[in-house]
Structure formats: structure tokens, C-alpha cells
Design a protein around this motif. Structure first.
Motif, PDB file in Angstrom:
ATOM      1  N   GLN A 270       2.391   1.780  -3.580  1.00 50.23           N
ATOM      2  CA  GLN A 270       1.694   1.789  -4.511  1.00 50.23           C
ATOM      3  C   GLN A 270       1.544   3.896  -4.175  1.00 50.23           C
ATOM      4  O   GLN A 270       1.078   4.175  -4.944  1.00 50.23           O
TER       5      GLN A 270
ATOM      6  N   THR B  98       1.607   6.652  -7.393  1.00 49.75           N
ATOM      7  CA  THR B  98       0.402   7.130  -7.242  1.00 49.75           C
ATOM      8  C   THR B  98       0.972   9.259  -7.502  1.00 49.75           C
ATOM      9  O   THR B  98       0.417  10.136  -7.704  1.00 49.75           O
TER      10      THR B  98
ATOM     11  N   THR C 154       0.851  -1.112  -0.147  1.00 51.14           N
ATOM     12  CA  THR C 154       0.105  -0.297  -0.422  1.00 51.14           C
ATOM     13  C   THR C 154       0.957   1.078   0.344  1.00 51.14           C
ATOM     14  O   THR C 154       0.922   2.300  -0.133  1.00 51.14           O
TER      15      THR C 154
END
Length: 209
Positions: A71, A75, A68
């Protein structure tokens, strides 16, 4: 900016790192974290004392939590800077993580963690200062830091950089043994700091390097 024997003059993070130098007599390297660092981050986290994990947003000893984290980096919501020991193992990191809520996207949390082997050398301060620079580049107006009240050295570093105590949350953190700990939240008004630096010409001098 120079710190120890580091020469960190580039404003752009992707040009600024990787950078190697000596801090507190220890040769280390700073570089941005990417998707390939998941296993190394897990190894670092699982070697930490349990108390070090109390104030973190997620349990980074678990693969899904590290995924997570990666990620969020991919982004662009978060940026993480790693410090590597002389054997290229991860010895610490700093993360600037922007708030997910639409009405608080001008706020980012700053998290800094240095492994026991490299503490007391000024590396935590170096990471904090560099993360603060990254936050400026992200256009963040306010930065917060959260830590338990007994993390005296970390609190001192944040205070020395202009962070001010904003809240004390009693018994807000519970460790795996069920013991409760107070959590202190410190904040820094980045926008005000930028206005002050612009007024005295500091930003022009930095950007001109």
C-alpha cells in the motif's frame, strides 16, 4: 552507471528497470516491486534467518505487514527495488520509505536485505547504490539506515557510500528469544551531496546520459 555487466544509464526509475546483468558471477535481474509481488515476498521473508528480520520496520513474514508495504508503494510513499535470482525468485530488495510525520517528510529510511544465497557478491552494494539514486529522485534531503551492530558488512557498505553513524541505541532490539541487541543509526545528508555533485558538474553528466 554501470555495475558489473549492468548498464544502468536511465535516470527515470520506470525506464531504468527492469535490468538484467551479472554481479559477482551471478546473473540477476533488478525490477521495481508492485502489488503482484506479495506472495513472492512472503516466500522470501520466511526463508530468511531470524536475525535478518530484527532491524526491519515490520515483520514481513506476515501477510498483513506485506500488504501494508504494498500500500505504501502504491501511494508513492515508498519505492522498492527487487533483485531476482536466475529462476525469477526474489533474492533481495532495497526500499526507500519516506517518513510519515509532516515535519520529517524530507527524511527517508533506506532498507536493504539480500538473502543468504547471494551474499558476498556485491549485490547488496548494487541495491544500496540504486536505492540511493531512487531517493535522489524522490527529493529526499536525508536518508537514514538502521541495523544491529553485528551486521558488519551492511554497515561497511553504507559507510562506503558516505553514511555516517548518528546514534547508537543500547538494547533497542529484542529478538523472539528475548535477547537484546544494540541498534546503530547511520545517516546521509543527501542535500549536501547534491550540492557537491552540482558544483563539480556530476549531476549534469548523469542527467545527460
Amino acid at each position: 552507471m554501470a555495475f558489473g555487466t549492468f548498464d544502468l544509464t536511465s535516470v527515470n526509475s520506470h525506464e531504468r528497470y527492469p535490468a538484467s546483468g551479472t554481479v559477482g558471477g551471478k546473473r540477476v535481474t533488478l525490477r521495481l516491486m508492485d502489488a503482484g509481488d506479495g506472495d513472492a515476498v512472503l516466500a522470501f521473508a520466511r526463508g530468511l534467518p531470524e536475525h535478518d528480520l530484527l532491524f526491519l520496520r515490520r515483520d514481513i513474514t506476515q501477510p498483513e505487514q506485506v500488504e501494508t508495504w504494498v500500500q505504501r508503494i502504491e501511494t508513492g510513499v515508498a519505492t522498492s527495488l527487487l533483485v531476482l535470482d536466475s529462476d525469477d525468485s526474489i533474492a533481495g530488495y532495497a526500499t526507500v520509505d519516506r517518513n510519515d510525520l509532516p515535519w520529517s517528510q524530507h527524511v527517508a529510511e533506506l532498507r536493504v536485505l539480500v538473502g543468504p544465497a547471494l551474499r558476498g557478491r556485491g549485490i547488496g552494494r548494487l541495491l544500496t547504490e540504486e536505492a540511493f539514486r531512487i531517493a535522489l529522485g524522490m527529493g529526499v534531503d536525508k536518508i537514514i539506515g538502521q541495523m544491529t551492530v553485528d551486521q558488519h558488512e551492511a554497515i561497511a557498505v553504507f559507510r562506503s557510500l558516505g553514511f555516517q553513524p548518528e546514534a547508537l541505541l543500547r538494547d533497542h532490539v529484542k529478538d523472539r528469544a528475548g535477547e537484546k541487541h544494540d541498534l546503530v543509526i547511520l545517516s546521509h545528508d543527501v542535500a549536501a551531496a547534491q550540492r557537491t555533485m552540482a558544483a563539480v558538474g556530476v549531476l549534469d553528466a548523469v542527467e545527460g546520459n
